[in-house]
Scaffold this motif. Structure first.
Motif, PDB file in Angstrom:
ATOM      1  N   GLY A  72     -36.124  29.601  27.700  1.00 32.73           N
ATOM      2  CA  GLY A  72     -37.041  28.505  27.969  1.00 32.73           C
ATOM      3  C   GLY A  72     -38.475  28.994  27.828  1.00 32.73           C
ATOM      4  O   GLY A  72     -38.784  30.137  28.156  1.00 32.73           O
ATOM      5  N   LEU A  83     -37.079  24.539  24.748  1.00 32.25           N
ATOM      6  CA  LEU A  83     -35.798  25.142  25.056  1.00 32.25           C
ATOM      7  C   LEU A  83     -35.149  25.592  23.763  1.00 32.25           C
ATOM      8  O   LEU A  83     -35.021  24.808  22.814  1.00 32.25           O
ATOM      9  CB  LEU A  83     -34.902  24.126  25.770  1.00 32.25           C
ATOM     10  CG  LEU A  83     -33.516  24.592  26.208  1.00 32.25           C
ATOM     11  CD1 LEU A  83     -33.634  25.656  27.304  1.00 32.25           C
ATOM     12  CD2 LEU A  83     -32.693  23.398  26.715  1.00 32.25           C
ATOM     13  N   LEU A  94     -31.865  23.307  32.807  1.00 28.35           N
ATOM     14  CA  LEU A  94     -32.989  22.378  32.935  1.00 28.35           C
ATOM     15  C   LEU A  94     -33.553  22.396  34.355  1.00 28.35           C
ATOM     16  O   LEU A  94     -34.764  22.288  34.560  1.00 28.35           O
ATOM     17  CB  LEU A  94     -32.554  20.962  32.566  1.00 28.35           C
ATOM     18  CG  LEU A  94     -32.297  20.682  31.089  1.00 28.35           C
ATOM     19  CD1 LEU A  94     -31.867  19.231  30.898  1.00 28.35           C
ATOM     20  CD2 LEU A  94     -33.525  20.989  30.233  1.00 28.35           C
ATOM     21  N   HIS A  98     -37.315  23.176  35.565  1.00 26.89           N
ATOM     22  CA  HIS A  98     -38.054  22.282  36.462  1.00 26.89           C
ATOM     23  C   HIS A  98     -38.649  23.056  37.630  1.00 26.89           C
ATOM     24  O   HIS A  98     -39.821  22.877  37.981  1.00 26.89           O
ATOM     25  CB  HIS A  98     -37.115  21.182  36.962  1.00 26.89           C
ATOM     26  CG  HIS A  98     -37.692  20.325  38.042  1.00 26.89           C
ATOM     27  ND1 HIS A  98     -38.680  19.388  37.811  1.00 26.89           N
ATOM     28  CD2 HIS A  98     -37.433  20.285  39.388  1.00 26.89           C
ATOM     29  CE1 HIS A  98     -38.997  18.796  38.954  1.00 26.89           C
ATOM     30  NE2 HIS A  98     -38.259  19.327  39.918  1.00 26.89           N
ATOM     31  N   LEU A 105     -38.694  16.655  30.247  1.00 25.82           N
ATOM     32  CA  LEU A 105     -37.666  17.363  29.503  1.00 25.82           C
ATOM     33  C   LEU A 105     -38.296  18.142  28.354  1.00 25.82           C
ATOM     34  O   LEU A 105     -39.243  17.678  27.722  1.00 25.82           O
ATOM     35  CB  LEU A 105     -36.630  16.381  28.952  1.00 25.82           C
ATOM     36  CG  LEU A 105     -35.763  15.692  30.001  1.00 25.82           C
ATOM     37  CD1 LEU A 105     -34.858  14.653  29.358  1.00 25.82           C
ATOM     38  CD2 LEU A 105     -34.929  16.709  30.770  1.00 25.82           C
TER      39      LEU A 105
END
Length: 314
Positions: A72, A83, A94, A98, A105
């Motif tokens: 990431g 990503l 994910l 975050h 996203l």
């Protein structure tokens, strides 16, 4: 001292720090002020443990689990995030992004159409999060595969994702990152296979999770050593440690470079070049996943093992 800053390290040689675990414990999740890379997983497509290996200690011991290989990229200032590969572990990966400061996203860059590298797209569909217009970058055959074949085509038709076709060698600028697809030789049943060169504001990364062999790539006109020389970090295919690792099978024809072969090939590189190499995409059978003589052999030779949860400034 190297200017690369490792921001998250192992508590033990193989106990990977999890952003989820840190958040639950009330400890702050370390996020630098500058753009950075997060190692979101280090396992082969099937993860660790792998389906069918019912005696693997990872089924009962969380410390023996690893997510599928993915990187990431996050810019804390703008919230921009990218990503590299959409793995079957996409929900957890994910969430980690975050917790590390990603806003919304990420744009997704796919390497190829093997399950560990694109199957996570399914979580963007209406059965799960029902995402809207997630930008998915893919090579032309890969994009055509997603448009034509269900259930992936439903993601396109329902506008859960928007496909952007890549051209090998041409950078895609998503500030502050520039991402360039690099064609590599590997099984191409449904798509091309690429790795990625990522340029950040200060440092660069090479991500090659799957390749048949370094020698096959030589025949294409450019060596892996030339690519390593251009970057600050190189995450390279290390699916298997050595022949004999999978009981009862001759592995000499497996389409991945053994770690032992890679170490032999790279042994004459300067120490600074060897230190750039982080072996990633490890099969559940690979003994270098854990503390032991194989892992120590890699470290003693001046190379590094990719660490799930590690962050590096870019």
């Amino acid at each position: 001292m190297s200017r690369l800053l490792l921001l998250v390290v192992l508590a033990g040689a193989c106990a990977s720090p999890s952003p989820e675990r840190e958040a639950r414990s009330g400890l702050p999740v370390p996020t630098p002020e500058t753009p950075f890379l997060a190692v979101l997983g280090i396992g082969q497509d099937g993860g660790v443990p792998q389906t069918g290996d019912w005696d693997h200690p990872g089924w009962t011991d969380p410390g023996k689990r690893r997510l599928v290989s993915s990187l990431g990229l996050i810019d804390p200032e703008s919230g921009t995030s990218l990503l590299l590969d959409a793995t079957p572990d996409l929900p957890r990966q994910l969430r980690r992004m975050h917790l590390l400061g990603a806003s919304g996203l990420p744009a997704i860059f796919l390497t190829h159409a093997h399950i560990g590298h694109y199957a996570g797209l399914m979580y963007l569909g209406h059965e799960s999060m029902g995402a809207s217009d997630v930008n998915v970058h893919a090579m032309p055959r890969m994009a055509a595969f997603l448009r034509a074949d269900g259930p992936w085509s439903q993601l396109v038709n329902k506008q859960n994702i928007q496909l952007s076709e890549l051209e090998a060698g041409t950078p895609v600028q998503i500030s502050p990152f520039a991402v360039t697809a690099v064609l590599v030789p590997h099984r191409q049943e449904y798509s091309e296979v690429v790795g990625y060169h990522v340029q950040g504001p200060s440092r660069s990364v090479l991500f090659i999770p799957d390749i048949d062999s370094w020698e096959d790539w030589d025949a294409w006109g450019e060596s892996i050593e030339e690519h390593i020389a251009r970057v600050d970090l190189a995450f390279l295919d290390a699916t298997f440690f050595a022949n004999g690792e999978v009981p009862g099978r001759d592995m000499s024809g497996f389409p991945h470079p053994f770690i032992t072969h890679s170490m032999q090939r790279f042994e004459d590189l300067p120490e600074s070049e060897r230190a750039k190499i982080h072996f990633i995409h490890l099969n559940h059978s690979n003994p270098a996943l854990w503390d032991g003589p194989e892992r120590q052999r890699v470290i003693d030779a001046g190379f590094r093992m990719a660490v799930e949860g590690a962050l590096f400034e870019l």
